[in-house]
Design a protein around this motif. Structure first.
Motif, PDB file in Angstrom:
ATOM      1  N   ILE A 140       0.803  -1.237   0.000  1.00 58.82           N
ATOM      2  CA  ILE A 140       0.000   0.000   0.000  1.00 58.82           C
ATOM      3  C   ILE A 140       0.830   1.280   0.000  1.00 58.82           C
ATOM      4  N   GLY A 141       2.124   1.179  -0.325  1.00 59.81           N
ATOM      5  CA  GLY A 141       2.974   2.360  -0.240  1.00 59.81           C
ATOM      6  C   GLY A 141       2.442   3.544  -1.016  1.00 59.81           C
ATOM      7  N   MET A 142       2.141   3.337  -2.272  1.00 62.10           N
ATOM      8  CA  MET A 142       1.636   4.431  -3.120  1.00 62.10           C
ATOM      9  C   MET A 142       0.293   4.944  -2.625  1.00 62.10           C
ATOM     10  N   GLU A 143      -0.597   4.008  -2.235  1.00 66.76           N
ATOM     11  CA  GLU A 143      -1.939   4.412  -1.807  1.00 66.76           C
ATOM     12  C   GLU A 143      -1.885   5.294  -0.561  1.00 66.76           C
ATOM     13  N   LEU A 144      -1.078   4.905   0.408  1.00 64.96           N
ATOM     14  CA  LEU A 144      -0.945   5.711   1.619  1.00 64.96           C
ATOM     15  C   LEU A 144      -0.426   7.103   1.305  1.00 64.96           C
ATOM     16  N   VAL A 170      24.477  24.677 -19.224  1.00 65.18           N
ATOM     17  CA  VAL A 170      23.156  24.046 -19.226  1.00 65.18           C
ATOM     18  C   VAL A 170      22.060  25.107 -19.257  1.00 65.18           C
ATOM     19  N   LYS A 171      21.158  24.945 -20.196  1.00 66.07           N
ATOM     20  CA  LYS A 171      20.021  25.868 -20.326  1.00 66.07           C
ATOM     21  C   LYS A 171      18.825  25.382 -19.521  1.00 66.07           C
ATOM     22  N   LYS A 172      18.557  24.067 -19.558  1.00 64.49           N
ATOM     23  CA  LYS A 172      17.365  23.535 -18.892  1.00 64.49           C
ATOM     24  C   LYS A 172      17.572  22.061 -18.549  1.00 64.49           C
ATOM     25  N   ILE A 173      16.997  21.652 -17.418  1.00 67.32           N
ATOM     26  CA  ILE A 173      16.979  20.243 -17.017  1.00 67.32           C
ATOM     27  C   ILE A 173      15.528  19.850 -16.781  1.00 67.32           C
ATOM     28  N   ARG A 174      15.083  18.796 -17.463  1.00 70.36           N
ATOM     29  CA  ARG A 174      13.726  18.281 -17.271  1.00 70.36           C
ATOM     30  C   ARG A 174      13.826  16.884 -16.669  1.00 70.36           C
ATOM     31  N   VAL A 175      13.057  16.640 -15.596  1.00 69.42           N
ATOM     32  CA  VAL A 175      13.106  15.362 -14.897  1.00 69.42           C
ATOM     33  C   VAL A 175      11.716  14.733 -14.890  1.00 69.42           C
ATOM     34  N   GLY A 176      11.594  13.572 -15.527  1.00 66.13           N
ATOM     35  CA  GLY A 176      10.339  12.828 -15.535  1.00 66.13           C
ATOM     36  C   GLY A 176      10.334  11.792 -14.424  1.00 66.13           C
ATOM     37  N   THR A 177       9.251  11.754 -13.642  1.00 67.56           N
ATOM     38  CA  THR A 177       9.177  10.903 -12.456  1.00 67.56           C
ATOM     39  C   THR A 177       7.771  10.314 -12.312  1.00 67.56           C
ATOM     40  N   THR A 178       7.573   9.570 -11.234  1.00 65.65           N
ATOM     41  CA  THR A 178       6.216   9.161 -10.868  1.00 65.65           C
ATOM     42  C   THR A 178       5.443  10.373 -10.362  1.00 65.65           C
ATOM     43  N   SER A 179       4.145  10.239 -10.305  1.00 64.61           N
ATOM     44  CA  SER A 179       3.320  11.352  -9.826  1.00 64.61           C
ATOM     45  C   SER A 179       3.564  11.631  -8.347  1.00 64.61           C
ATOM     46  N   ILE A 180       3.848  10.578  -7.559  1.00 65.43           N
ATOM     47  CA  ILE A 180       4.071  10.824  -6.127  1.00 65.43           C
ATOM     48  C   ILE A 180       5.396  11.542  -5.911  1.00 65.43           C
ATOM     49  N   LEU A 231       4.991   1.859 -14.572  1.00 66.84           N
ATOM     50  CA  LEU A 231       5.958   0.789 -14.339  1.00 66.84           C
ATOM     51  C   LEU A 231       5.598   0.023 -13.061  1.00 66.84           C
ATOM     52  N   PRO A 232       6.082  -1.210 -12.895  1.00 66.10           N
ATOM     53  CA  PRO A 232       5.874  -1.936 -11.634  1.00 66.10           C
ATOM     54  C   PRO A 232       6.429  -1.142 -10.452  1.00 66.10           C
ATOM     55  N   ARG A 233       5.898  -1.396  -9.267  1.00 69.22           N
ATOM     56  CA  ARG A 233       6.281  -0.604  -8.095  1.00 69.22           C
ATOM     57  C   ARG A 233       7.774  -0.683  -7.795  1.00 69.22           C
ATOM     58  N   ASN A 234       8.387  -1.822  -8.088  1.00 74.55           N
ATOM     59  CA  ASN A 234       9.803  -1.937  -7.770  1.00 74.55           C
ATOM     60  C   ASN A 234      10.673  -1.067  -8.675  1.00 74.55           C
ATOM     61  N   LEU A 235      10.068  -0.460  -9.689  1.00 71.52           N
ATOM     62  CA  LEU A 235      10.791   0.458 -10.574  1.00 71.52           C
ATOM     63  C   LEU A 235      10.372   1.904 -10.351  1.00 71.52           C
ATOM     64  N   ARG A 236       9.790   2.194  -9.200  1.00 68.49           N
ATOM     65  CA  ARG A 236       9.228   3.526  -8.996  1.00 68.49           C
ATOM     66  C   ARG A 236      10.269   4.631  -8.879  1.00 68.49           C
ATOM     67  N   TYR A 237      11.545   4.277  -8.697  1.00 71.37           N
ATOM     68  CA  TYR A 237      12.587   5.297  -8.627  1.00 71.37           C
ATOM     69  C   TYR A 237      13.160   5.644 -10.002  1.00 71.37           C
ATOM     70  N   THR A 238      12.612   5.057 -11.048  1.00 72.28           N
ATOM     71  CA  THR A 238      13.079   5.369 -12.400  1.00 72.28           C
ATOM     72  C   THR A 238      12.860   6.840 -12.713  1.00 72.28           C
ATOM     73  N   VAL A 239      13.855   7.456 -13.349  1.00 71.45           N
ATOM     74  CA  VAL A 239      13.723   8.844 -13.807  1.00 71.45           C
ATOM     75  C   VAL A 239      14.235   8.956 -15.240  1.00 71.45           C
ATOM     76  N   LYS A 240      13.640   9.904 -15.957  1.00 71.01           N
ATOM     77  CA  LYS A 240      14.159  10.341 -17.252  1.00 71.01           C
ATOM     78  C   LYS A 240      14.694  11.760 -17.062  1.00 71.01           C
ATOM     79  N   VAL A 241      15.921  11.975 -17.426  1.00 67.10           N
ATOM     80  CA  VAL A 241      16.531  13.293 -17.263  1.00 67.10           C
ATOM     81  C   VAL A 241      16.966  13.808 -18.627  1.00 67.10           C
ATOM     82  N   GLN A 242      16.426  14.947 -19.011  1.00 68.80           N
ATOM     83  CA  GLN A 242      16.800  15.603 -20.260  1.00 68.80           C
ATOM     84  C   GLN A 242      17.593  16.865 -19.940  1.00 68.80           C
ATOM     85  N   ILE A 243      18.790  16.944 -20.473  1.00 78.65           N
ATOM     86  CA  ILE A 243      19.666  18.095 -20.238  1.00 78.65           C
ATOM     87  C   ILE A 243      19.843  18.835 -21.557  1.00 78.65           C
TER      88      ILE A 243
END
Length: 461
Positions: free
Chosen positions: A144-148, A299-309, A376-388
């Motif tokens: 229930i990590g995400m739900e909490l 560097v002009k801009k850094i964009r970081v894609g993450t989970t909603s939480i 993604l599955p919960r065990n991959l919730r720390y995945t990030v996309k970083v655009q520099i």
């Protein structure tokens, strides 16, 4: 009819013997314990912990358990709250990936203080109790990590009281039936609000406070006091009904006990920030290492894609008003990593969070919820996309799945000892003293009394 969750867990707690625990489990847990004692020693030096200590010490003249990093003893409950909070006091403590809990701050201060207070607990018995405390806390939280978190509850303060009850109950020798009632009493202390994350000192103290109920619950159950027997599944105000609208997984929480070990999903932190920022830090440090010719100002801009939480957990660049806010701020963390190459303790202080160069650089950072990562599955919730994006138009797209310290990207032995030494050294400048703590933790099963360890964690009068 299948056991209730509480019955299955309580039977496991009452019956588990040290000899039943796989070496893999005790080895992993010892690494967590060493890391956490180091976090707690460093945490004892922070200004917010001084305030907390000064207040709590005035509330009791009992001399039951040590306050780590000091020459002071206090009541078991005050020591529990102070030491548990110290572990969490600088965003350095462990994290269970799926449960989103900082397990040590929720349970280790509690069970260590209680063992010292009892005064007769061997290292082997303490290690058994610790395994149960960490395992039960992780099992309660895992489904229930995400739900909490999305509901606005503090995951650690909500789930860890059950783990603390498991450890305390084991040291008290509670029977299965007594343990059922201890858990059913303890659950009433589950608490904590996510809003505490973003600015206040109160963020540091929530998780350990809720485990006070574990000590009270176990002591009451030992005397025949009764609790909620179906504390987890009860459809009117049971734990999972109350906090998640009946989202739970009986098998994940109470299945394969003694065969599948949820605590192996606990990872350690290599940086002094909210865990959800660590993949980004790793990504930026790797980028800097691979491209030494690129200056931060290129560097002009850094964009970081993450989970909603993770997006929810990020403080905007214009809202960094405290050290805790900086540690929760993706833009600030990106800025100090690009400018200083790290995000450890030296990057988070009152001077740094007012440094205009850092604050201006943080404005280059955009954090957004990425739909692919969210699914993604919960065990991959720390995945990030970083655009520099650079000023010259070049764009680099990077991705990281497992941050440093994650169970699938663990510390080396050298890194573990470096972190402990760096943190504990803020209290004990004697290398021999620090080595004795390491030896005591890594050979807990050989200690006749766990007070050997607790004495090492306190300063001489």
């Amino acid at each position: 009819m299948a056991d209730r969750i509480n019955e299955g867990l309580s039977r496991f707690i009452a019956q588990l013997k040290y000899e039943d625990i796989p070496v893999e489990v005790t080895t992993h847990l010892k690494n967590i314990l060493l890391d956490s004692y180091g976090c707690g020693l460093f945490g004892s030096t922070t200004p917010w912990m001084k305030i907390y200590k000064d207040v709590l010490l005035k509330m009791s003249d009992r001399q039951e358990a040590s306050v780590w990093g000091t020459n002071v003893k206090t009541s078991v409950t005050s020591a529990m709250m102070l030491n548990g909070s110290a572990i969490n006091s600088f965003e350095l403590d462990d994290t269970h990936t799926d449960g989103i809990i900082h397990v040590s701050t929720g349970v280790l201060g509690c069970i260590t203080a209680f063992a010292e207070t009892l005064g007769t607990v061997s290292g082997k018995d303490f290690l058994t109790a610790a395994v149960l405390a960490f395992e039960v806390a992780c099992r309660v939280a895992a489904p229930i990590g995400m739900e909490l978190a999305h509901q606005g509850f503090n995951n650690t303060g909500t789930c860890c009281p059950f783990g603390s009850a498991a450890g305390v109950g084991k040291m008290l020798g509670l029977s299965k039936d007594q343990m059922i009632h201890a858990m059913g009493i303890t659950g009433n202390w589950s608490s904590g609000l996510q809003a505490v994350q973003f600015a206040s000192m109160a963020k540091r103290i929530v998780p350990s406070k809720s485990s006070e109920g574990a000590i009270i619950g176990c002591l009451l159950a030992k005397e025949g006091f009764t609790g909620i027997e179906d504390v987890f599944e009860n459809k009117f105000g049971g734990f999972y009904n109350c906090f998640t609208d009946d989202i739970y997984n009986v098998e994940r929480t109470a299945g394969e006990l003694g065969e599948r070990w949820e605590l192996l999903g606990i990872g350690l932190k290599f940086y002094s920030t909210c865990r959800s920022k660590h993949s980004t830090i790793d990504t930026l440090r790797r980028f800097k290492q691979e491209h030494p010719e690129i200056n931060p100002d290129d560097v002009k801009k850094i964009r970081v894609g993450t989970t909603s939480i993770t997006h929810k957990y990020s403080v905007n660049a214009d809202a960094i008003t405290s050290v805790v806010a900086a540690q929760l701020s993706h833009p600030y963390v990106c800025a100090v990593t690009m400018l200083e190459g790290n995000a450890f303790v030296d990057q988070f202080n009152e001077e740094k969070i007012r440094d205009q160069r850092i604050l201006e650089y943080a404005k280059k950072v955009e954090v957004y919820p990425d739909e692919e990562i969210e699914n993604l599955p919960r065990n991959l919730r720390y995945t990030v996309k970083v655009q520099i994006e650079l000023n010259d138009g070049r764009v680099f797209n990077l991705r990281t799945e497992y941050p440093k310290g994650h169970p699938l990207n663990p510390f080396t032995e050298e890194e573990l000892l470096w972190k402990f030494d760096s943190l504990a050294g803020k209290v004990f400048d004697c290398a021999d003293r620090r080595k004795k703590i390491v030896d005591a933790v890594m050979h807990l099963e050989d200690l006749d009394n766990v007070k050997v360890l607790t004495n090492l964690l306190r300063k001489e009068a």
